[in-house]
Design a protein around this motif. Structure first.
Motif, short mmCIF file in Angstrom:
data_model
loop_
_atom_site.label_atom_id
_atom_site.label_comp_id
_atom_site.label_asym_id
_atom_site.label_seq_id
_atom_site.Cartn_x
_atom_site.Cartn_y
_atom_site.Cartn_z
N LEU A 165 6.80 27.56 4.31
CA LEU A 165 6.58 26.34 3.55
C LEU A 165 7.90 25.70 3.13
O LEU A 165 8.09 24.50 3.31
CB LEU A 165 5.72 26.63 2.33
N VAL A 166 8.81 26.48 2.58
CA VAL A 166 10.08 25.89 2.11
C VAL A 166 10.95 25.42 3.27
O VAL A 166 11.80 24.55 3.08
CB VAL A 166 10.88 26.84 1.17
N HIS A 167 10.72 25.94 4.46
CA HIS A 167 11.47 25.49 5.64
C HIS A 167 10.74 24.38 6.40
O HIS A 167 11.27 23.84 7.37
CB HIS A 167 11.75 26.65 6.60
N SER A 168 9.55 23.99 5.94
CA SER A 168 8.72 23.02 6.66
C SER A 168 9.17 21.58 6.49
O SER A 168 8.78 20.72 7.27
CB SER A 168 7.27 23.14 6.20
N GLY A 169 9.95 21.29 5.46
CA GLY A 169 10.35 19.92 5.20
C GLY A 169 9.32 19.13 4.41
O GLY A 169 9.44 17.91 4.27
N GLU A 170 8.32 19.80 3.89
CA GLU A 170 7.26 19.13 3.11
C GLU A 170 7.76 18.62 1.77
O GLU A 170 7.19 17.67 1.23
CB GLU A 170 6.09 20.09 2.88
N PHE A 171 8.77 19.23 1.22
CA PHE A 171 9.35 18.81 -0.04
C PHE A 171 10.82 19.20 -0.09
O PHE A 171 11.29 19.99 0.72
CB PHE A 171 8.59 19.38 -1.25
N HIS A 172 11.52 18.61 -1.03
CA HIS A 172 12.97 18.81 -1.16
C HIS A 172 13.29 20.22 -1.66
O HIS A 172 12.71 20.67 -2.64
CB HIS A 172 13.54 17.78 -2.12
N VAL A 173 14.17 20.89 -0.96
CA VAL A 173 14.65 22.21 -1.39
C VAL A 173 16.17 22.16 -1.50
O VAL A 173 16.83 21.32 -0.88
CB VAL A 173 14.23 23.33 -0.42
N ILE A 174 16.71 23.06 -2.30
CA ILE A 174 18.15 23.19 -2.46
C ILE A 174 18.54 24.56 -1.94
O ILE A 174 17.93 25.56 -2.32
CB ILE A 174 18.56 23.05 -3.93
N LYS A 175 19.53 24.59 -1.06
CA LYS A 175 20.02 25.87 -0.55
C LYS A 175 21.37 26.16 -1.18
O LYS A 175 22.28 25.34 -1.13
CB LYS A 175 20.14 25.82 0.96
N ILE A 176 21.47 27.31 -1.80
CA ILE A 176 22.71 27.77 -2.41
C ILE A 176 23.04 29.09 -1.73
O ILE A 176 22.48 30.13 -2.08
CB ILE A 176 22.56 27.95 -3.93
N GLY A 177 23.91 29.02 -0.74
CA GLY A 177 24.16 30.20 0.09
C GLY A 177 22.86 30.53 0.82
O GLY A 177 22.29 29.68 1.50
N LYS A 178 22.38 31.74 0.65
CA LYS A 178 21.11 32.14 1.28
C LYS A 178 19.92 31.92 0.35
O LYS A 178 18.78 32.13 0.75
CB LYS A 178 21.17 33.61 1.69
N ARG A 179 20.19 31.51 -0.87
CA ARG A 179 19.11 31.30 -1.84
C ARG A 179 18.49 29.92 -1.66
O ARG A 179 19.17 28.95 -1.37
CB ARG A 179 19.64 31.41 -3.26
N ILE A 180 17.18 29.85 -1.86
CA ILE A 180 16.44 28.61 -1.74
C ILE A 180 15.81 28.32 -3.09
O ILE A 180 15.12 29.17 -3.66
CB ILE A 180 15.35 28.70 -0.66
N LYS A 181 16.06 27.12 -3.61
CA LYS A 181 15.54 26.72 -4.91
C LYS A 181 14.74 25.43 -4.78
O LYS A 181 15.06 24.58 -3.95
CB LYS A 181 16.69 26.49 -5.91
N VAL A 182 13.70 25.31 -5.61
CA VAL A 182 12.84 24.13 -5.61
C VAL A 182 12.59 23.73 -7.05
O VAL A 182 12.26 24.58 -7.88
CB VAL A 182 11.49 24.41 -4.91
N SER A 183 12.72 22.46 -7.34
CA SER A 183 12.39 21.97 -8.67
C SER A 183 10.90 22.17 -8.93
O SER A 183 10.07 21.90 -8.06
CB SER A 183 12.73 20.48 -8.77
N LYS A 184 10.56 22.64 -10.11
CA LYS A 184 9.16 22.83 -10.47
C LYS A 184 8.40 21.50 -10.38
O LYS A 184 7.27 21.47 -9.89
CB LYS A 184 9.05 23.42 -11.88
N ASN A 185 9.04 20.41 -10.80
CA ASN A 185 8.39 19.10 -10.73
C ASN A 185 8.10 18.68 -9.29
O ASN A 185 7.06 18.09 -9.01
CB ASN A 185 9.24 18.04 -11.42
N VAL A 186 9.02 19.00 -8.38
CA VAL A 186 8.81 18.68 -6.97
C VAL A 186 7.60 19.44 -6.44
O VAL A 186 6.76 18.87 -5.74
CB VAL A 186 10.08 19.00 -6.14
#
Length: 67
Positions: free
Chosen positions: A31-52
């Motif tokens: 899901l996070v790699h699908s492009g359905e919503f904005h994600v932030i990559k910090i190194g190997k970590r993936i973060k998503v805003s709760k509001n998003v």
């Protein structure tokens, strides 16, 4: 036991998304790699805003993946 969105941090990680949606680890990463919503990559970590994520769940925000 279900948690309220208020119980989660403002910036979610993949395990938070997995728990919120009740899906497996593989599905959460897909899901996070699908492009359905904005994600932030910090190194190997993936973060998503709760509001998003909430907007995506409610269908009120469509994210167009930039190419």
């Amino acid at each position: 036991m279900y948690k309220n969105f208020e119980n989660y941090p403002d910036v979610l990680n993949v395990s938070d998304i997995q728990e919120i949606l009740g899906i497996g680890r593989k599905q959460a990463y897909e899901l996070v790699h699908s492009g359905e919503f904005h994600v932030i990559k910090i190194g190997k970590r993936i973060k998503v805003s709760k509001n998003v994520l909430i907007n995506w769940i409610e269908g009120s925000n469509h994210y167009d993946k930039a190419n």
